[in-house]
Design a protein around this motif. Structure first.
Motif, short mmCIF file in Angstrom:
data_model
loop_
_atom_site.label_atom_id
_atom_site.label_comp_id
_atom_site.label_asym_id
_atom_site.label_seq_id
_atom_site.Cartn_x
_atom_site.Cartn_y
_atom_site.Cartn_z
N LEU A 1 23.68 -18.48 16.67
CA LEU A 1 22.69 -17.80 15.84
C LEU A 1 21.75 -16.94 16.68
CD1 LEU A 1 21.93 -17.67 12.82
CD2 LEU A 1 20.32 -19.53 13.24
N ASN A 2 21.55 -17.34 17.93
CA ASN A 2 20.69 -16.57 18.83
C ASN A 2 21.44 -15.45 19.55
OD1 ASN A 2 18.06 -17.75 18.54
ND2 ASN A 2 18.84 -19.60 19.52
N GLY A 3 22.70 -15.23 19.15
CA GLY A 3 23.42 -14.06 19.65
C GLY A 3 24.40 -14.30 20.78
N ALA B 1 16.45 -18.62 13.22
CA ALA B 1 16.94 -19.70 14.07
C ALA B 1 15.93 -20.84 14.16
CB ALA B 1 17.26 -19.17 15.46
N PHE B 2 14.64 -20.50 14.23
CA PHE B 2 13.61 -21.54 14.34
C PHE B 2 13.58 -22.41 13.09
CE2 PHE B 2 9.26 -23.00 13.54
CZ PHE B 2 9.04 -23.74 14.70
N GLU B 3 13.67 -21.80 11.93
CA GLU B 3 13.63 -22.56 10.68
C GLU B 3 14.86 -23.45 10.53
OE1 GLU B 3 11.17 -19.52 7.75
OE2 GLU B 3 13.28 -19.09 8.21
N ILE B 4 16.02 -22.92 10.91
CA ILE B 4 17.24 -23.72 10.83
C ILE B 4 17.20 -24.88 11.81
CG2 ILE B 4 19.73 -23.69 11.28
CD1 ILE B 4 19.88 -20.98 10.00
N MET C 1 17.50 -28.77 10.89
CA MET C 1 18.51 -29.62 11.53
C MET C 1 17.87 -30.88 12.10
SD MET C 1 20.97 -27.02 13.63
CE MET C 1 22.33 -26.13 12.86
N ASP C 2 16.73 -30.72 12.77
CA ASP C 2 16.06 -31.88 13.37
C ASP C 2 15.65 -32.89 12.30
OD1 ASP C 2 16.28 -30.94 15.95
OD2 ASP C 2 14.34 -29.92 15.94
N GLU D 1 25.85 -42.66 19.18
CA GLU D 1 27.03 -41.81 19.35
C GLU D 1 27.15 -40.82 18.20
OE1 GLU D 1 29.93 -45.00 21.73
OE2 GLU D 1 30.15 -44.68 19.57
N GLY D 2 26.90 -41.28 16.98
CA GLY D 2 26.96 -40.39 15.83
C GLY D 2 25.88 -39.32 15.89
N THR D 3 24.68 -39.71 16.30
CA THR D 3 23.58 -38.74 16.41
C THR D 3 23.89 -37.69 17.47
OG1 THR D 3 21.97 -40.42 15.74
CG2 THR D 3 21.12 -38.49 16.90
N ARG D 4 24.55 -38.11 18.55
CA ARG D 4 24.91 -37.17 19.62
C ARG D 4 25.86 -36.09 19.12
NH1 ARG D 4 22.46 -35.80 23.93
NH2 ARG D 4 22.03 -38.01 24.31
N VAL D 5 26.76 -36.45 18.22
CA VAL D 5 27.68 -35.45 17.66
C VAL D 5 26.90 -34.38 16.91
CG1 VAL D 5 29.54 -35.07 16.00
CG2 VAL D 5 29.62 -37.04 17.50
N PHE D 6 25.94 -34.79 16.08
CA PHE D 6 25.14 -33.83 15.33
C PHE D 6 24.30 -32.96 16.26
CE2 PHE D 6 25.65 -37.17 11.97
CZ PHE D 6 26.43 -36.41 11.13
N GLN D 7 23.79 -33.56 17.33
CA GLN D 7 23.02 -32.78 18.29
C GLN D 7 23.90 -31.72 18.96
OE1 GLN D 7 19.89 -32.77 18.84
NE2 GLN D 7 19.02 -34.74 18.23
N THR D 8 25.13 -32.08 19.23
CA THR D 8 26.07 -31.15 19.86
C THR D 8 26.37 -29.97 18.93
OG1 THR D 8 27.08 -32.98 21.08
CG2 THR D 8 28.36 -30.96 20.89
N ILE D 9 26.61 -30.27 17.67
CA ILE D 9 26.87 -29.21 16.69
C ILE D 9 25.63 -28.32 16.55
CG2 ILE D 9 27.38 -28.73 14.26
CD1 ILE D 9 28.85 -31.46 14.22
N LYS D 10 24.48 -28.93 16.50
CA LYS D 10 23.22 -28.18 16.39
C LYS D 10 23.06 -27.19 17.52
CE LYS D 10 18.41 -28.96 17.55
NZ LYS D 10 17.41 -29.94 17.95
#
Length: 284
Positions: free
Chosen positions: A248-250, A139-142, A146-147, A232-241
């Motif tokens: 992934l953390n269970g 999870a940390f690597e992913i 993502m960032d 706004e676009g960046t916020r969408v990616f942050q939400t998915i992340k």
């Protein structure tokens, strides 16, 4: 819509007040001054952003459109994420391999047309689901990956906003250039009567006015609009992340989606019950 409303309101107030006090609007029409200001400003931007002009031109029509990331978009995004994560929880990660490899042919993705038409969002989701299926990254690597990708996407999307901001910054200076050139022309015409000299001086001063008006009244606001759309676009990616990392953390799918809901801006965020009802209806 708000851009047009703002422009109309601004022009009515500025030009209306000028005309109210006896000013002649025809005096403001100085084609040579406009050519100097626009030609200088746009020429400088071409020199500085020549390789990015395609992205700038592509972004301009979006200025006059509403946000692509509405509340309805987010509701469908969360419903999609919930279905994907529920399938993974019930059938395992390998069950979504076909969906992420070919999302265009996936019944799961095609069910949410609002989200599916945004290829950047779909690509982002599928890329990280594919990494999760591979199982070689924690999870940390992913999260770190993502960032990095989100930051790269943000900087790339910022170029049109930077273009407009730099253009707005430069127009007052080119207005001064136009005014100075007008004064130079006036100084070479001192043999003319005072009435004619007055017209020449007035025309020169219009250059300063036009440069400032165009910069702060027209192009400066466009830079702000484009910057807002980037965020706004960046916020969408942050939400998915946030949603994918929670899974992934269970965390269970409904909890992971709740993590994503909390990452939204407050004015668009649906209530817990509202989102839960929407997800159930879509899944059903």
């Amino acid at each position: 819509m708000f851009v047009i409303i703002g422009y109309v309101f601004m022009c009515v107030c500025i030009l209306g007040a000028y005309a109210w006090h006896g000013g002649h609007l025809a005096v403001l029409w100085q084609p040579s001054e406009i050519v100097i200001i626009f030609g200088g400003g746009i020429g400088a931007m071409i020199a500085g952003y020549g390789s990015s002009l395609k992205s700038v031109m592509k972004a301009i029509p979006s200025i006059f459109k509403g946000s692509a990331y509405s509340k309805a978009f987010y509701m469908d995004l969360f419903a999609l994420m919930y279905e994907i994560l529920s399938k993974v929880r019930k059938e395992g990660l390998m069950s979504i391999e076909g969906d992420v490899e070919n999302p265009d042919a996936s019944p799961l993705f095609s069910k949410y047309a609002t989200v599916a038409k945004d290829h950047h969002v779909i690509e982002f989701i599928c890329d990280y689901l594919r990494l999760m299926v591979g199982g070689n990254l924690n999870a940390f690597e992913i999260e770190n990956l993502m960032d990095v990708e989100i930051e790269a996407h943000h900087h790339e999307a910022e170029v049109p906003a930077q273009f407009m901001a730099k253009l707005a910054d430069g127009l007052p200076a080119f207005g001064i250039v136009a005014a100075v050139m007008g004064v130079v022309h006036t100084m070479g015409s001192l043999h003319l009567p005072p009435s004619e000299l007055g017209k020449l001086i007035g025309a020169a001063l219009v250059g300063t006015f036009m440069g400032i008006w165009l910069a702060y009244g027209f192009f400066g606001p466009l830079a702000t609009v484009l910057e807002t759309k980037v965020n706004e676009g960046t916020r969408v990616f942050q939400t998915i992340k946030v949603t994918l990392l929670a899974s992934l953390n269970g965390y269970a799918p409904q909890v992971a989606v709740e993590f994503g809901r909390k990452a939204m801006e407050s004015h668009m965020r649906p209530s817990f019950l509202e989102l839960e009802e929407h997800v159930k209806n879509k899944k059903g």
